[in-house]
Design an enzyme around this catalytic site. Structure first.
Site, mmCIF file in Angstrom:
data_model
loop_
_atom_site.group_PDB
_atom_site.id
_atom_site.type_symbol
_atom_site.label_atom_id
_atom_site.label_comp_id
_atom_site.label_asym_id
_atom_site.label_seq_id
_atom_site.Cartn_x
_atom_site.Cartn_y
_atom_site.Cartn_z
ATOM 1 N N ASP A 1 0.828 -1.228 0.000
ATOM 2 C CA ASP A 1 0.000 0.000 0.000
ATOM 3 C C ASP A 1 0.850 1.261 0.000
ATOM 4 O O ASP A 1 0.603 2.178 -0.769
ATOM 5 C CB ASP A 1 -1.061 -0.009 1.115
ATOM 6 N N GLY B 1 -4.653 -4.853 18.508
ATOM 7 C CA GLY B 1 -3.235 -5.066 18.265
ATOM 8 C C GLY B 1 -2.884 -6.414 17.677
ATOM 9 O O GLY B 1 -1.735 -6.828 17.715
ATOM 10 N N GLY C 1 -3.445 -7.130 14.476
ATOM 11 C CA GLY C 1 -3.238 -6.981 13.038
ATOM 12 C C GLY C 1 -4.527 -7.059 12.249
ATOM 13 O O GLY C 1 -4.509 -7.161 11.025
ATOM 14 N N SER D 1 -7.811 -0.393 15.110
ATOM 15 C CA SER D 1 -7.669 1.073 15.125
ATOM 16 C C SER D 1 -8.498 1.719 14.011
ATOM 17 O O SER D 1 -9.215 2.687 14.264
ATOM 18 C CB SER D 1 -6.200 1.482 15.033
ATOM 19 N N ASP E 1 -6.409 -0.033 5.536
ATOM 20 C CA ASP E 1 -7.266 -0.388 6.669
ATOM 21 C C ASP E 1 -8.520 0.467 6.712
ATOM 22 O O ASP E 1 -9.628 -0.025 6.913
ATOM 23 C CB ASP E 1 -6.507 -0.204 7.985
#
Ligand code: ADP
Ligand code: MG
Length: 377
Positions: free
Chosen positions: A37, A122, A124, A128, A172
């Site tokens: 990305d 956390g 992966g 977030s 994401d």
């Protein structure tokens, strides 16, 4: 739904009123296209049926009150003046989203927000970005703003990069904002063009959390980003998106391997999307194993534990393909199975991994889910 009922009850308890909107955004798993990305390449994530959910109600003034159910902690600030805590914690993600919206010229209203999450933190799976998009959806609903998913994703990425201070690409947030159930999302990270690619229905997506903490993750991630930029500079191209396999011969170690991975990985993403468009799951496995080998040998972001999970998966009947997913240095593997092979997978991969490493790996069977949804309650 049970989670949502609980959230509504929590909201009522904390703020002694009823929420008016519920905003929900999913975590994601990347099928293929790792470390591409930030090289303006291609990625193929899908949203998973685990979400971060925000219940909210507007206030008359500018006061914002936030409650995190998972941390059992509160926060309070003014909607026109969010500031960093300086501790890089959950509050900064929430304030950061408000900051990014304000910075883009939107006016925010005060309100009450309660947050709960079903995306492991956390690991992966991008809790977030799920948090950011769910919060963004809530702020927009409270202030009656109509911002499209792609724009919201960019604002949330900016919040994470510039306000929280974590470097991440756009994958994401776009996956959390724009995904559609039953589909993976092919993203061209240069043009931000999106294409929905259906996942053949006979295929099950299984994520395994290796339970190896990504301790060196952040430093190593930044190092890989710098190496890719250095490789592009040496080759005289804007980014590794524009380089070809033969160019890597002109690069010194370890830049040659880094570039070889990115160039090969972009080609693998496009080949995987092609196969899925044809409804043909068979080529996906080979592409995933190749991706893993490239991340291990050329990009050097795997760990012995992730390698073991992939090796065990590759020897298990009914497994189509497996690879590490996310930035690496720990975290998860993504596995494609013929639906029905989940139990065998659990005993032959997860159980054996636990025996060999003593690590309590966890397995999540995931359905490709919708991106951000906001509704009135
Ligand atoms: P990942 O995105 O891979 O899960 P990150 O370290 O990028 O890991 O993000 C995790 C952080 O996001 C947590 O430390 C926390 O600050 C925030 N977060 C994620 N989910 C929640 C949640 N349900 N409630 C509050 N904060 C959350
Ligand atoms: Mg994250």
């Amino acid at each position: 739904m049970a989670l949502e009922q609980q959230l509504l009850a929590t909201f009522d308890e904390v703020f002694t009123r009823c929420p008016t909107v519920v905003s929900e955004a999913p975590g994601r798993v990347n099928l293929i296209g790792e470390h591409t990305d930030y090289n303006e390449g291609f990625v193929l994530p899908l949203a998973i049926d685990r979400t971060v959910t925000v219940a909210a109600a507007p206030a008359n003034g500018k006061a914002v009150r936030v409650y995190s159910g998972d941390f059992d902690a509160r926060d309070e600030w003014r909607a026109d003046a969010p500031r960093r805590t300086g501790r890089r914690e959950w509050r900064d993600y929430v304030r950061g989203v408000a900051w990014a919206l304000l910075d883009a010229g939107y006016e925010l209203r005060g309100g009450d927000l309660a947050i709960t999450g079903g995306v492991p933190l956390g690991a992966g799976l991008s809790s977030s970005a799920a948090l950011e998009l769910a919060v963004a959806g809530a702020f927009c609903a409270l202030a009656e703003l109509d911002v499209d998913g792609q724009k919201l994703a960019l604002l949330c990425q900016k919040a994470e990069n510039q306000f929280v201070g974590v470097q991440c690409g756009i994958m994401d947030q776009l996956a959390a904002a724009c995904s559609r159930a039953g589909n993976a999302l092919l993203i061209d990270c240069r043009s931000l063009e999106l294409e929905y690619v259906p996942l053949p229905p006979e295929i099950a997506v299984v994520v395994v959390d290796s339970k190896v903490q990504r301790e060196l993750g952040e430093t190593a991630y930044n190092e890989r980003q710098e190496e890719c930029a250095a490789a592009a500079r040496t080759l005289g191209v804007k980014s590794l998106r524009d380089a070809a396999e033969r160019d890597t011969l002109r690069l010194p170690e370890p830049l040659d391997g880094r570039a070889r991975h990115v160039i090969g990985e972009n080609a693998r993403v496009l080949a995987a999307a092609d196969a899925m468009r044809r409804g043909d799951g068979a080529p996906l496995g080979q592409l995933m194993y190749e991706s893993h080998a490239s991340l291990r040998d050329d990009f050097e972001v795997s760990t012995p534990e992730l390698d073991l999970l992939v090796k065990l998966a590759s020897g298990t009947d009914g497994v189509i393909g497996a690879r590490l997913t996310g930035a690496g240095f720990g975290g998860c593997t993504v596995n494609l199975l013929m639906a029905g092979a989940e139990e065998r997978f659990e005993s032959e991969v997860v159980e054996r991994y636990r025996q060999e490493t003593g690590l309590a790996a966890e397995m999540l069977v995931c359905k490709p889910a919708d991106g951000l949804t906001v509704r009135n309650v």
